[in-house]
Design a protein around this motif. Structure first.
Motif, PDB file in Angstrom:
ATOM      1  N   PRO A 107      37.431  52.669  35.600  1.00 15.60           N
ATOM      2  CA  PRO A 107      36.016  52.411  35.893  1.00 15.60           C
ATOM      3  C   PRO A 107      35.723  50.960  36.256  1.00 15.60           C
ATOM      4  CG  PRO A 107      36.322  52.502  33.527  1.00 15.60           C
ATOM      5  CD  PRO A 107      37.677  52.734  34.148  1.00 15.60           C
ATOM      6  N   GLY A 108      36.119  50.541  37.473  1.00 15.97           N
ATOM      7  CA  GLY A 108      35.743  49.219  37.934  1.00 15.97           C
ATOM      8  C   GLY A 108      36.911  48.407  38.439  1.00 15.97           C
ATOM      9  N   ALA A 109      36.605  47.158  38.888  1.00 18.56           N
ATOM     10  CA  ALA A 109      37.607  46.216  39.401  1.00 18.56           C
ATOM     11  C   ALA A 109      38.411  46.852  40.531  1.00 18.56           C
ATOM     12  CB  ALA A 109      38.506  45.730  38.275  1.00 18.56           C
ATOM     13  N   LEU A 110      37.717  47.269  41.594  1.00 20.21           N
ATOM     14  CA  LEU A 110      38.347  48.057  42.645  1.00 20.21           C
ATOM     15  C   LEU A 110      39.490  47.316  43.322  1.00 20.21           C
ATOM     16  CD1 LEU A 110      38.505  50.565  44.422  1.00 20.21           C
ATOM     17  CD2 LEU A 110      36.703  49.592  45.853  1.00 20.21           C
ATOM     18  N   SER A 111      39.322  46.016  43.631  1.00 23.71           N
ATOM     19  CA  SER A 111      40.384  45.305  44.349  1.00 23.71           C
ATOM     20  C   SER A 111      41.669  45.252  43.535  1.00 23.71           C
ATOM     21  CB  SER A 111      39.923  43.889  44.716  1.00 23.71           C
ATOM     22  OG  SER A 111      39.717  43.118  43.553  1.00 23.71           O
ATOM     23  N   LEU A 112      41.558  44.993  42.241  1.00 22.34           N
ATOM     24  CA  LEU A 112      42.744  44.963  41.388  1.00 22.34           C
ATOM     25  C   LEU A 112      43.323  46.362  41.224  1.00 22.34           C
ATOM     26  CD1 LEU A 112      44.702  43.422  39.634  1.00 22.34           C
ATOM     27  CD2 LEU A 112      43.115  43.641  37.720  1.00 22.34           C
ATOM     28  N   THR A 113      42.467  47.361  41.119  1.00 23.11           N
ATOM     29  CA  THR A 113      42.926  48.744  41.023  1.00 23.11           C
ATOM     30  C   THR A 113      43.761  49.122  42.240  1.00 23.11           C
ATOM     31  OG1 THR A 113      41.001  49.398  39.704  1.00 23.11           O
ATOM     32  CG2 THR A 113      42.180  51.146  40.846  1.00 23.11           C
ATOM     33  N   TRP A 164      37.635  28.453  41.976  1.00 24.79           N
ATOM     34  CA  TRP A 164      38.821  27.655  42.283  1.00 24.79           C
ATOM     35  C   TRP A 164      39.859  27.768  41.173  1.00 24.79           C
ATOM     36  CZ3 TRP A 164      40.675  23.018  39.965  1.00 24.79           C
ATOM     37  CH2 TRP A 164      41.696  22.397  40.678  1.00 24.79           C
ATOM     38  N   LEU A 165      39.398  27.877  39.929  1.00 24.98           N
ATOM     39  CA  LEU A 165      40.308  28.007  38.791  1.00 24.98           C
ATOM     40  C   LEU A 165      40.889  29.406  38.662  1.00 24.98           C
ATOM     41  CD1 LEU A 165      38.303  25.969  36.115  1.00 24.98           C
ATOM     42  CD2 LEU A 165      40.463  25.287  37.219  1.00 24.98           C
ATOM     43  N   GLY A 166      40.400  30.343  39.469  1.00 21.49           N
ATOM     44  CA  GLY A 166      40.910  31.712  39.418  1.00 21.49           C
ATOM     45  C   GLY A 166      40.380  32.529  38.262  1.00 21.49           C
ATOM     46  N   VAL A 167      39.233  32.145  37.715  1.00 21.74           N
ATOM     47  CA  VAL A 167      38.631  32.898  36.612  1.00 21.74           C
ATOM     48  C   VAL A 167      38.094  34.221  37.152  1.00 21.74           C
ATOM     49  CG1 VAL A 167      36.791  32.910  34.887  1.00 21.74           C
ATOM     50  CG2 VAL A 167      38.034  30.802  35.370  1.00 21.74           C
ATOM     51  N   PRO A 168      38.398  35.345  36.516  1.00 22.33           N
ATOM     52  CA  PRO A 168      37.850  36.623  36.974  1.00 22.33           C
ATOM     53  C   PRO A 168      36.324  36.582  37.051  1.00 22.33           C
ATOM     54  CG  PRO A 168      39.555  36.988  35.336  1.00 22.33           C
ATOM     55  CD  PRO A 168      39.300  35.510  35.362  1.00 22.33           C
ATOM     56  N   ALA A 169      35.787  37.033  38.182  1.00 21.60           N
ATOM     57  CA  ALA A 169      34.335  37.074  38.402  1.00 21.60           C
ATOM     58  C   ALA A 169      33.708  35.685  38.332  1.00 21.60           C
ATOM     59  CB  ALA A 169      33.669  38.002  37.392  1.00 21.60           C
ATOM     60  N   GLY A 170      34.495  34.651  38.668  1.00 21.88           N
ATOM     61  CA  GLY A 170      34.017  33.284  38.520  1.00 21.88           C
ATOM     62  C   GLY A 170      32.802  32.956  39.352  1.00 21.88           C
ATOM     63  N   LEU A 171      32.701  33.547  40.533  1.00 18.20           N
ATOM     64  CA  LEU A 171      31.588  33.227  41.421  1.00 18.20           C
ATOM     65  C   LEU A 171      30.250  33.691  40.881  1.00 18.20           C
ATOM     66  CD1 LEU A 171      31.367  31.763  44.116  1.00 18.20           C
ATOM     67  CD2 LEU A 171      31.429  33.976  45.262  1.00 18.20           C
ATOM     68  N   ALA A 203      32.129  41.829  30.171  1.00 19.86           N
ATOM     69  CA  ALA A 203      33.206  42.103  29.213  1.00 19.86           C
ATOM     70  C   ALA A 203      34.109  43.218  29.730  1.00 19.86           C
ATOM     71  CB  ALA A 203      32.618  42.476  27.854  1.00 19.86           C
ATOM     72  N   ARG A 204      33.520  44.254  30.297  1.00 24.45           N
ATOM     73  CA  ARG A 204      34.308  45.359  30.843  1.00 24.45           C
ATOM     74  C   ARG A 204      35.171  44.887  32.009  1.00 24.45           C
ATOM     75  NH1 ARG A 204      33.812  48.560  35.086  1.00 24.45           N
ATOM     76  NH2 ARG A 204      31.789  47.671  35.584  1.00 24.45           N
ATOM     77  N   TYR A 205      34.569  44.115  32.913  1.00 22.14           N
ATOM     78  CA  TYR A 205      35.305  43.667  34.097  1.00 22.14           C
ATOM     79  C   TYR A 205      36.470  42.755  33.717  1.00 22.14           C
ATOM     80  CZ  TYR A 205      36.351  41.415  38.531  1.00 22.14           C
ATOM     81  OH  TYR A 205      37.003  40.927  39.629  1.00 22.14           O
TER      82      TYR A 205
END
Length: 356
Positions: free
Chosen positions: A117-123, A194-201, A318-320
């Motif tokens: 349920p989510g994070a389509l690009s990583l899936t 830039w730091l590569g944090v998930p959902a950073g933007l 939290a889920r993402y």
């Protein structure tokens, strides 16, 4: 530019029609439906990366400026609620995987990645290292989101009596305050990106604007005029995903996609009901937070439906992040136990939010 202008015009027109009809969350659902119709009518719609980035930054600002010290006090109940959310995510994935394997006859790898349920690009990145059917995975994920955006606002409105909704804060009255929050939030968003944090933007603007609000440097929510464009941009982005499919593929996948949506919604309602009972929060609010529709879409719905965006955003975030961090290891283990072919590595985590 022509494709972008066409997409925005079509999305805005769809949102306006839904708004005139009195539909819940009209600008998001209406722009999505209009964009999907345009895609299948062979109209090219586009959305440049800079415009997507602006939409996510503004949505993060909207969520962050909705945070108050009352929100911080209520956050004491959130850890328990987030724990129930984690159990719900596991239950949704297991139930949908079982359905696709037993009833639809899909192979186990395809069923598993179509059910996350989510994070389509990583899936999709992880699925590409297995024998999963990538088109089935993609369309199942897209159709689940389609039904969530199209149907969930009506379900939430039905569950939300007027006395249970959260009142949004007053709008920011100072132009200087708007300038400060936009500049600070944009810098924070790109720093985390830039730091590569998930959902950073989106996470960066949420944290920066919330900090400014709680510190007293700014007061009130960001102007509501930025929410409608963010709705339209997100709706067009969702609709544009269907450009990879023919109408025949879309029609044939509707039933399986609807069943996946229905299974996820029933389990989400059960988990949300338990969380609402344990925390004393409205069921409509917990259901929106538990629904597997993605941080961006669900947070926009919170504003549109006048529900607490900070609560919804915290749970969706939290889920993402949980999925982004745990999915590579967990899917590899599960597929190995299932006996499916797997060659999953730990890829760089996606930070953009155009793929929930």
């Amino acid at each position: 530019m022509r494709d972008t202008a066409a997409g925005l015009a079509i999305g805005a027109a769809g949102g306006l029609i839904f708004w005139l009809l009195g539909m819940p969350a009209p600008w998001l659902a209406g722009s999505m439906m209009a964009s999907i119709a345009a895609v299948f009518l062979k109209v090219k719609v586009g959305m440049p990366d800079w415009l997507r980035a602006m939409a996510f930054i503004f949505l993060g600002i909207q969520t962050g400026t909705a945070v108050s010290w009352d929100t911080v006090d209520r956050a004491a109940h959130w850890p328990l609620s987030i724990a129930f959310l984690g159990l719900t995510v596991v239950a949704v994935t297991w139930a949908c995987t079982l359905y696709y394997v037993k009833r639809s006859g899909w192979d186990r790898a395809t069923a598993l990645f179509a059910s996350l349920p989510g994070a389509l690009s990583l899936t999709l990145l992880l699925a590409s290292g297995t024998k999963a059917d990538m088109r089935r995975v993609t369309i199942a994920q897209c159709i689940r989101l389609f039904f969530l955006v199209a149907a969930l606002p009506s379900v939430i409105s039905w569950l939300s009596p007027p006395d249970t909704v959260s009142v949004m804060p007053d709008q920011m009255g100072s132009l200087w305050g708007v300038v400060i929050v936009v500049l600070g939030s944009t810098a924070a968003g790109y720093a985390l990106e830039w730091l590569g944090v998930p959902a950073g933007l989106m996470l960066g603007p949420m944290l920066a604007s919330a900090a400014l609000e709680l510190s007293g440097l700014i007061s009130g929510a960001a102007p509501a005029s930025i929410l409608i464009p963010a709705n339209v941009v997100l709706g067009v982005m969702i609709g544009a995903r269907f450009s990879h499919f023919t109408f025949t593929e879309f029609r044939e996948a509707l039933f399986e996609g609807f069943m996946g949506f229905l299974i996820a919604l029933v389990i989400a309602m059960a988990g949300a009901g338990v969380a609402a009972w344990a925390s004393g929060l409205p069921l409509a609010l917990t259901l929106l937070a538990f629904s597997p529709g993605g941080l961006d879409a669900m947070t926009i719905m919170a504003f549109s439906l006048n529900l607490d965006p900070a609560y919804v955003g915290a749970h969706q975030m939290a889920r993402y992040i949980g999925l982004a961090l745990l999915m590579p290891v967990v899917t590899a283990y599960v597929l190995k136990r299932m006996g499916a072919h797997v060659n999953v590595t730990s890829p760089t985590l996606p930070s953009k939010l155009d793929d929930r």
